[in-house]
Scaffold this motif. Sequence first.
Motif, PDB file in Angstrom:
ATOM      1  N   MET A   1       0.853  -1.188   0.000  1.00 16.10           N
ATOM      2  CA  MET A   1       0.000   0.000   0.000  1.00 16.10           C
ATOM      3  C   MET A   1       0.893   1.243   0.000  1.00 16.10           C
ATOM      4  O   MET A   1       1.957   1.241   0.605  1.00 16.10           O
ATOM      5  N   LYS A   2       0.403   2.298  -0.670  1.00 14.26           N
ATOM      6  CA  LYS A   2       1.233   3.494  -0.809  1.00 14.26           C
ATOM      7  C   LYS A   2       0.449   4.749  -0.399  1.00 14.26           C
ATOM      8  O   LYS A   2      -0.707   4.919  -0.807  1.00 14.26           O
ATOM      9  N   ALA A   3       1.093   5.584   0.417  1.00 21.11           N
ATOM     10  CA  ALA A   3       0.440   6.807   0.886  1.00 21.11           C
ATOM     11  C   ALA A   3       1.237   8.027   0.444  1.00 21.11           C
ATOM     12  O   ALA A   3       2.472   8.041   0.545  1.00 21.11           O
ATOM     13  N   LEU A   4       0.538   9.041  -0.049  1.00 16.93           N
ATOM     14  CA  LEU A   4       1.144  10.338  -0.356  1.00 16.93           C
ATOM     15  C   LEU A   4       0.756  11.301   0.763  1.00 16.93           C
ATOM     16  O   LEU A   4      -0.438  11.466   1.056  1.00 16.93           O
ATOM     17  N   ILE A   5       1.757  11.903   1.382  1.00 19.94           N
ATOM     18  CA  ILE A   5       1.500  12.857   2.465  1.00 19.94           C
ATOM     19  C   ILE A   5       2.196  14.164   2.120  1.00 19.94           C
ATOM     20  O   ILE A   5       3.424  14.195   1.950  1.00 19.94           O
ATOM     21  N   THR A   6       1.438  15.248   1.993  1.00 17.72           N
ATOM     22  CA  THR A   6       2.071  16.540   1.711  1.00 17.72           C
ATOM     23  C   THR A   6       2.522  17.165   3.032  1.00 17.72           C
ATOM     24  O   THR A   6       1.967  16.890   4.097  1.00 17.72           O
ATOM     25  N   GLY A   7       3.538  18.019   2.941  1.00 16.75           N
ATOM     26  CA  GLY A   7       4.020  18.692   4.150  1.00 16.75           C
ATOM     27  C   GLY A   7       4.590  17.732   5.172  1.00 16.75           C
ATOM     28  O   GLY A   7       4.377  17.890   6.376  1.00 16.75           O
ATOM     29  N   GLY A   8       5.356  16.761   4.701  1.00 12.77           N
ATOM     30  CA  GLY A   8       5.887  15.744   5.614  1.00 12.77           C
ATOM     31  C   GLY A   8       7.250  16.074   6.187  1.00 12.77           C
ATOM     32  O   GLY A   8       7.860  15.236   6.845  1.00 12.77           O
ATOM     33  N   SER A   9       7.745  17.305   5.958  1.00 13.06           N
ATOM     34  CA  SER A   9       9.101  17.621   6.435  1.00 13.06           C
ATOM     35  C   SER A   9       9.145  17.836   7.937  1.00 13.06           C
ATOM     36  O   SER A   9      10.199  17.744   8.550  1.00 13.06           O
ATOM     37  N   ARG A  10       8.008  18.151   8.535  1.00 12.17           N
ATOM     38  CA  ARG A  10       7.988  18.407   9.987  1.00 12.17           C
ATOM     39  C   ARG A  10       6.565  18.333  10.508  1.00 12.17           C
ATOM     40  O   ARG A  10       5.632  18.072   9.743  1.00 12.17           O
ATOM     41  N   GLY A  11       6.419  18.564  11.805  1.00 14.40           N
ATOM     42  CA  GLY A  11       5.101  18.700  12.414  1.00 14.40           C
ATOM     43  C   GLY A  11       4.197  17.483  12.240  1.00 14.40           C
ATOM     44  O   GLY A  11       4.636  16.328  12.306  1.00 14.40           O
ATOM     45  N   ILE A  12       2.930  17.762  12.002  1.00 10.80           N
ATOM     46  CA  ILE A  12       1.910  16.717  11.925  1.00 10.80           C
ATOM     47  C   ILE A  12       2.188  15.771  10.749  1.00 10.80           C
ATOM     48  O   ILE A  12       2.018  14.552  10.863  1.00 10.80           O
ATOM     49  N   GLY A  13       2.645  16.320   9.630  1.00  7.61           N
ATOM     50  CA  GLY A  13       2.913  15.499   8.443  1.00  7.61           C
ATOM     51  C   GLY A  13       4.025  14.496   8.697  1.00  7.61           C
ATOM     52  O   GLY A  13       3.927  13.322   8.297  1.00  7.61           O
ATOM     53  N   LYS A  18       5.563   8.757   9.737  1.00  7.37           N
ATOM     54  CA  LYS A  18       6.197   7.712  10.560  1.00  7.37           C
ATOM     55  C   LYS A  18       5.191   6.585  10.855  1.00  7.37           C
ATOM     56  O   LYS A  18       5.524   5.401  10.759  1.00  7.37           O
ATOM     57  N   LEU A  19       3.950   6.953  11.190  1.00  6.04           N
ATOM     58  CA  LEU A  19       2.948   5.926  11.513  1.00  6.04           C
ATOM     59  C   LEU A  19       2.633   5.048  10.308  1.00  6.04           C
ATOM     60  O   LEU A  19       2.507   3.832  10.428  1.00  6.04           O
ATOM     61  N   PHE A  20       2.489   5.689   9.128  1.00  4.26           N
ATOM     62  CA  PHE A  20       2.215   4.886   7.923  1.00  4.26           C
ATOM     63  C   PHE A  20       3.381   3.942   7.643  1.00  4.26           C
ATOM     64  O   PHE A  20       3.176   2.771   7.316  1.00  4.26           O
ATOM     65  N   VAL A  21       4.609   4.444   7.777  1.00  7.48           N
ATOM     66  CA  VAL A  21       5.785   3.590   7.559  1.00  7.48           C
ATOM     67  C   VAL A  21       5.793   2.447   8.577  1.00  7.48           C
ATOM     68  O   VAL A  21       6.010   1.279   8.228  1.00  7.48           O
ATOM     69  N   ASP A  22       5.527   2.771   9.850  1.00  8.16           N
ATOM     70  CA  ASP A  22       5.513   1.739  10.907  1.00  8.16           C
ATOM     71  C   ASP A  22       4.507   0.630  10.585  1.00  8.16           C
ATOM     72  O   ASP A  22       4.667  -0.508  11.025  1.00  8.16           O
ATOM     73  N   HIS A  23       3.447   0.986   9.844  1.00  7.95           N
ATOM     74  CA  HIS A  23       2.425  -0.017   9.503  1.00  7.95           C
ATOM     75  C   HIS A  23       2.663  -0.645   8.131  1.00  7.95           C
ATOM     76  O   HIS A  23       1.764  -1.271   7.560  1.00  7.95           O
ATOM     77  N   GLY A  24       3.851  -0.440   7.580  1.00  7.68           N
ATOM     78  CA  GLY A  24       4.213  -1.141   6.357  1.00  7.68           C
ATOM     79  C   GLY A  24       3.865  -0.446   5.064  1.00  7.68           C
ATOM     80  O   GLY A  24       4.023  -1.021   3.975  1.00  7.68           O
ATOM     81  N   TYR A  25       3.383   0.780   5.138  1.00  8.77           N
ATOM     82  CA  TYR A  25       3.076   1.515   3.910  1.00  8.77           C
ATOM     83  C   TYR A  25       4.362   2.039   3.273  1.00  8.77           C
ATOM     84  O   TYR A  25       5.320   2.400   3.977  1.00  8.77           O
ATOM     85  N   GLY A 199      -6.987   7.242   7.295  1.00  5.61           N
ATOM     86  CA  GLY A 199      -6.342   7.145   5.986  1.00  5.61           C
ATOM     87  C   GLY A 199      -5.877   5.748   5.626  1.00  5.61           C
ATOM     88  O   GLY A 199      -5.287   5.551   4.554  1.00  5.61           O
ATOM     89  N   SER A 200      -6.141   4.783   6.488  1.00 10.55           N
ATOM     90  CA  SER A 200      -5.669   3.416   6.225  1.00 10.55           C
ATOM     91  C   SER A 200      -6.847   2.478   6.033  1.00 10.55           C
ATOM     92  O   SER A 200      -8.007   2.840   6.242  1.00 10.55           O
ATOM     93  N   ALA A 201      -6.498   1.228   5.713  1.00 11.05           N
ATOM     94  CA  ALA A 201      -7.548   0.222   5.505  1.00 11.05           C
ATOM     95  C   ALA A 201      -8.232  -0.157   6.818  1.00 11.05           C
ATOM     96  O   ALA A 201      -9.234  -0.871   6.813  1.00 11.05           O
ATOM     97  N   GLU A 202      -7.701   0.345   7.963  1.00  8.80           N
ATOM     98  CA  GLU A 202      -8.390   0.097   9.251  1.00  8.80           C
ATOM     99  C   GLU A 202      -9.745   0.792   9.283  1.00  8.80           C
ATOM    100  O   GLU A 202     -10.669   0.350   9.960  1.00  8.80           O
ATOM    101  N   ASN A 203      -9.850   1.897   8.575  1.00 12.66           N
ATOM    102  CA  ASN A 203     -11.147   2.581   8.475  1.00 12.66           C
ATOM    103  C   ASN A 203     -11.959   1.939   7.357  1.00 12.66           C
ATOM    104  O   ASN A 203     -11.527   1.929   6.205  1.00 12.66           O
ATOM    105  N   THR A 204     -13.106   1.390   7.693  1.00  9.68           N
ATOM    106  CA  THR A 204     -13.906   0.696   6.676  1.00  9.68           C
ATOM    107  C   THR A 204     -15.277   1.343   6.439  1.00  9.68           C
ATOM    108  O   THR A 204     -15.958   0.993   5.476  1.00  9.68           O
TER     109      THR A 204
END
Length: 220
Positions: A1-13, A18-25, A199-204
């Motif tokens: 699975m692949k996620a695009l996250i804008t503004g990922g250089s700092r803060g909330i992004g 990190k969470l998406f990566v930790d879950h294998g995305y 944003g993940s498949a956990e939300n159905t």
Amino acid sequence: MKALITGGSRGIGKATAKLFVDHGYEVLLPSRQELDLLEPDSVDRFVNRLSVEGIDTIVNNAGINEINLLEDVPDSQLEQMLMTDLVSPIRLLRGLIPQLRKSPAGRIVNIGSIWAVVSKEGRSIYSAAKNGLHGITNALAIELSDAGILVNTVCPGFTLTELTQKNYTPAQIEQLNCRIPLGRMAEPWEIAKVIYFLGSAENTYLTGQKIVIDGGYTIQ
Ligand code: NAP
């Protein structure tokens, strides 16, 4: 699975990535050189570059918040805020929806704000942009329901990031803490957990909603 996250250089992004990566995305985190939301041509180039990639999740997180009374807002500031917080996120979604439609679990999370729920002096353009983005959430939740794509807005309250440290002095942050029922601002990872779920498949089944995560600030 692949996620695009804008503004990922700092803060909330960054915390969300990190969470998406930790879950294998696999996570796409474009730098400002790769995607500058102030430049329509940059958004077009980025969309074209991604036209052959599969994408499962888009998190429209990058944003700016220049605080100013409406009567003092110059056109340049109006244009920059609307371009970054509303127009470019819309154009990005428009360009990437064809890829999302091919995903078995397409998800969109637009990052709003408590200022899209309530407002305050100096926030007129920011509130307009974030409310506008939630309008896109609602419409897309319906337009993309046939493809099983779930679309939501996360509205963070005060969160300890560079954006907050730019807009508030340490003394103001202390004062604000006293006005938040939980007595403190959020850490970026606390907002990221909600973004990851939506944003993940956990939300159905959750779609078209504005999820407020603010330590109780807006219910007072
Ligand atoms: P932040 O620490 O200021 O980070 C902003 C991010 O957006 C950075 O990665 C920045 O990239 C990127 N960005 C800004 N302008 C851009 C542009 N023209 N093109 C591409 N990227 C751009 O912000 P944050 O506090 O984590 O906020 C993230 C989101 O949450 C924003 O939408 C904000 O409105 C919303 N929000 C934040 C709070 C809060 O209290 N912090 C509360 C409610 C909502 P560069 O590194 O290239 O500058």
